[in-house]
Design a protein around this motif. Structure first.
Motif, PDB file in Angstrom:
ATOM      1  N   ASP A  50       0.842  -1.192   0.000  1.00 30.10           N
ATOM      2  CA  ASP A  50       0.000   0.000   0.000  1.00 30.10           C
ATOM      3  C   ASP A  50       0.880   1.246   0.000  1.00 30.10           C
ATOM      4  O   ASP A  50       1.898   1.306   0.688  1.00 30.10           O
ATOM      5  CB  ASP A  50      -0.899   0.015   1.235  1.00 30.10           C
ATOM      6  CG  ASP A  50      -2.029  -1.000   1.137  1.00 30.10           C
ATOM      7  OD1 ASP A  50      -2.188  -1.605   0.061  1.00 30.10           O
ATOM      8  OD2 ASP A  50      -2.745  -1.192   2.140  1.00 30.10           O
ATOM      9  N   ARG A  98      -2.479   2.210  -3.949  1.00 28.38           N
ATOM     10  CA  ARG A  98      -3.609   1.961  -3.061  1.00 28.38           C
ATOM     11  C   ARG A  98      -3.333   2.611  -1.716  1.00 28.38           C
ATOM     12  O   ARG A  98      -2.306   2.342  -1.081  1.00 28.38           O
ATOM     13  CB  ARG A  98      -3.868   0.462  -2.895  1.00 28.38           C
ATOM     14  CG  ARG A  98      -5.088   0.148  -2.024  1.00 28.38           C
ATOM     15  CD  ARG A  98      -5.375  -1.335  -1.969  1.00 28.38           C
ATOM     16  NE  ARG A  98      -6.082  -1.817  -3.159  1.00 28.38           N
ATOM     17  CZ  ARG A  98      -5.542  -2.559  -4.108  1.00 28.38           C
ATOM     18  NH1 ARG A  98      -4.278  -2.907  -4.037  1.00 28.38           N
ATOM     19  NH2 ARG A  98      -6.257  -2.960  -5.138  1.00 28.38           N
ATOM     20  N   ARG A  99      -4.228   3.489  -1.288  1.00 29.01           N
ATOM     21  CA  ARG A  99      -4.083   4.151   0.004  1.00 29.01           C
ATOM     22  C   ARG A  99      -4.384   3.166   1.137  1.00 29.01           C
ATOM     23  O   ARG A  99      -5.001   2.120   0.920  1.00 29.01           O
ATOM     24  CB  ARG A  99      -5.045   5.337   0.089  1.00 29.01           C
ATOM     25  CG  ARG A  99      -4.692   6.496  -0.832  1.00 29.01           C
ATOM     26  CD  ARG A  99      -5.796   7.539  -0.830  1.00 29.01           C
ATOM     27  NE  ARG A  99      -5.409   8.751  -1.529  1.00 29.01           N
ATOM     28  CZ  ARG A  99      -6.250   9.712  -1.868  1.00 29.01           C
ATOM     29  NH1 ARG A  99      -7.538   9.600  -1.586  1.00 29.01           N
ATOM     30  NH2 ARG A  99      -5.815  10.793  -2.508  1.00 29.01           N
ATOM     31  N   PRO A 100      -3.962   3.489   2.346  1.00 28.99           N
ATOM     32  CA  PRO A 100      -4.243   2.593   3.479  1.00 28.99           C
ATOM     33  C   PRO A 100      -5.739   2.310   3.665  1.00 28.99           C
ATOM     34  O   PRO A 100      -6.110   1.263   4.192  1.00 28.99           O
ATOM     35  CB  PRO A 100      -3.667   3.353   4.673  1.00 28.99           C
ATOM     36  CG  PRO A 100      -2.564   4.177   4.089  1.00 28.99           C
ATOM     37  CD  PRO A 100      -3.066   4.593   2.732  1.00 28.99           C
TER      38      PRO A 100
END
Length: 209
Positions: A50, A98-100
């Motif tokens: 991520d 992809r963000r957290p």
């Protein structure tokens, strides 16, 4: 929504907010539709963590079987990765992270393909058409952002022996006769030479400025 024809048009969705408009350089595209999965893979083919950029691969029921009667074309972007539990993936050529929180952010293209006003465009197709123009030594097509989010195609033309003062007009007329409207550059400009990067490749960023 983000999507591709090869994945039944739409792949991800996200409710947009006014805050999203504050930074036009960032393109949040949300999360996959329920019947699809998005894998982000690095150059080595392994999933990235991520927050790290990777190429987007689409999997799931919405992914097409391939291009009709074009096995040689299908073999390129449609791949199988049983080691990742996927037997049919579509390789998009788009880069994302992809963000957290699970939301995807689109970062742009990894190849020369452009997206202008919703159309996927291969500059090489336009350049191949321009190569047929008499008196033209070389042509490079690049996108140019006017600063308001409106991207235009610009054809940079290098005159060759026998070229006349009307080279841009001749090139524009030839393209208009050969290519559909969305593939026609909005601007034709004459350049003395094509700038190269230190690796000897065409410096498209320099031409786009």
């Amino acid at each position: 929504m983000y999507g591709l024809t090869e994945a039944t048009v739409h792949c991800t969705y996200r409710p947009m907010t006014v805050a999203d408009l504050d930074d036009p350089a960032v393109s949040p595209i949300g999360i996959p539709l329920p019947d699809l999965r998005i894998l982000l893979l690095g150059p080595d083919g392994d999933p990235v963590a991520d927050g790290q950029p990777g190429e987007m691969y689409v999997a799931g029921a919405g992914v097409a079987r391939g291009y009709l009667n074009r096995p040689e074309l299908t073999a390129g972007p449609f791949v199988s990765r049983p080691d990742l539990g996927e037997h049919r993936l579509y390789r998009t050529g788009d880069e994302a992270l992809r963000r957290p929180d699970g939301e995807l952010v689109h970062l742009g293209r990894l190849d020369g393909q452009l997206k202008v006003r919703g159309f996927r465009i291969e500059p090489g197709e336009i350049e191949h058409c321009l190569a047929e123009v008499p008196g033209l030594a070389r042509a490079v097509v690049v996108p140019r952002d006017r600063g308001d989010g409106d991207v235009r195609l610009v054809a940079c033309l290098v005159p060759g022996p026998g070229s006349g003062p009307d080279l841009t007009a001749v090139a524009e007329r030839h393209v208009r006769e050969q290519l559909p409207r969305h593939l026609r550059p909005s601007l034709y400009t004459i350049v003395t030479e094509v700038p190269l990067t230190v690796n000897g490749k065409v410096d498209r960023d320099a031409l786009a400025r």
